[in-house]
Design a protein around this motif. Structure first.
Motif, PDB file in Angstrom:
ATOM      1  N   MET A   1       0.829  -1.203   0.000  1.00 47.13           N
ATOM      2  CA  MET A   1       0.000   0.000   0.000  1.00 47.13           C
ATOM      3  C   MET A   1       0.865   1.255   0.000  1.00 47.13           C
ATOM      4  N   ALA A   2       1.922   1.269   0.795  1.00 48.58           N
ATOM      5  CA  ALA A   2       2.804   2.440   0.848  1.00 48.58           C
ATOM      6  C   ALA A   2       3.408   2.726  -0.521  1.00 48.58           C
ATOM      7  N   SER A   3       3.830   1.691  -1.210  1.00 53.24           N
ATOM      8  CA  SER A   3       4.405   1.844  -2.547  1.00 53.24           C
ATOM      9  C   SER A   3       3.362   2.366  -3.537  1.00 53.24           C
ATOM     10  N   PHE A   4       2.129   1.850  -3.433  1.00 50.70           N
ATOM     11  CA  PHE A   4       1.052   2.316  -4.311  1.00 50.70           C
ATOM     12  C   PHE A   4       0.817   3.811  -4.103  1.00 50.70           C
ATOM     13  N   ILE A   5       0.749   4.237  -2.852  1.00 53.11           N
ATOM     14  CA  ILE A   5       0.513   5.652  -2.562  1.00 53.11           C
ATOM     15  C   ILE A   5       1.677   6.505  -3.067  1.00 53.11           C
ATOM     16  N   ASP A   6       2.911   6.015  -2.939  1.00 49.78           N
ATOM     17  CA  ASP A   6       4.065   6.748  -3.473  1.00 49.78           C
ATOM     18  C   ASP A   6       3.939   6.952  -4.983  1.00 49.78           C
ATOM     19  N   ARG A   7       3.417   5.948  -5.682  1.00 51.14           N
ATOM     20  CA  ARG A   7       3.265   6.028  -7.140  1.00 51.14           C
ATOM     21  C   ARG A   7       2.007   6.785  -7.558  1.00 51.14           C
ATOM     22  N   HIS A   8       1.079   7.005  -6.631  1.00 55.58           N
ATOM     23  CA  HIS A   8      -0.182   7.693  -6.926  1.00 55.58           C
ATOM     24  C   HIS A   8      -0.395   8.803  -5.891  1.00 55.58           C
ATOM     25  N   PRO A   9       0.294   9.928  -6.083  1.00 59.43           N
ATOM     26  CA  PRO A   9       0.270  11.001  -5.071  1.00 59.43           C
ATOM     27  C   PRO A   9      -1.119  11.594  -4.825  1.00 59.43           C
ATOM     28  N   GLU A  10      -2.088  11.285  -5.678  1.00 58.44           N
ATOM     29  CA  GLU A  10      -3.450  11.781  -5.439  1.00 58.44           C
ATOM     30  C   GLU A  10      -4.053  11.204  -4.158  1.00 58.44           C
ATOM     31  N   TYR A  11      -3.408  10.165  -3.598  1.00 53.82           N
ATOM     32  CA  TYR A  11      -3.887   9.579  -2.342  1.00 53.82           C
ATOM     33  C   TYR A  11      -3.061  10.019  -1.132  1.00 53.82           C
TER      34      TYR A  11
END
Length: 95
Positions: free
Chosen positions: A77-87
């Motif tokens: 999840m942390a990696s996903f958020i890093d790649r999708h700054p809209e979150y």
């Protein structure tokens, strides 16, 4: 491929159903309006198909709709958020 992501509060996790079968989940510890995400798991038959990303995106969208926040202790999840700054605005360090 049809997917549906639902919160399962009895198990403290969001689950993704892929064509009606459990494809994976992301587990959390509830801390009021903050959910501390600890682990994400996707079934081997659903890996590399975007199921994990779909699970995390829909989970974060639902948390946002509720006005909640997340502590992404789960590396996926942390990696996903890093790649999708809209979150990024959903992230807090206060559990």
């Amino acid at each position: 491929m049809s997917t549906l992501v639902e919160d399962n509060p009895a198990k403290n996790r969001f689950e993704i159903l892929v064509d009606g079968a459990l494809g994976g989940f992301t587990a959390y510890l509830p801390r009021g309006e903050v959910l501390v995400f600890t682990h994400t798991e996707v079934g081997s038959e659903f890996r590399n198909l975007g199921v994990g990303a779909a699970l995390i995106r829909a989970t974060l969208d639902q948390v946002r709709e509720r006005g909640g926040r997340v502590v992404p202790r789960c590396p996926f999840m942390a990696s996903f958020i890093d790649r999708h700054p809209e979150y990024a605005e959903l992230v807090t360090t206060q559990p």
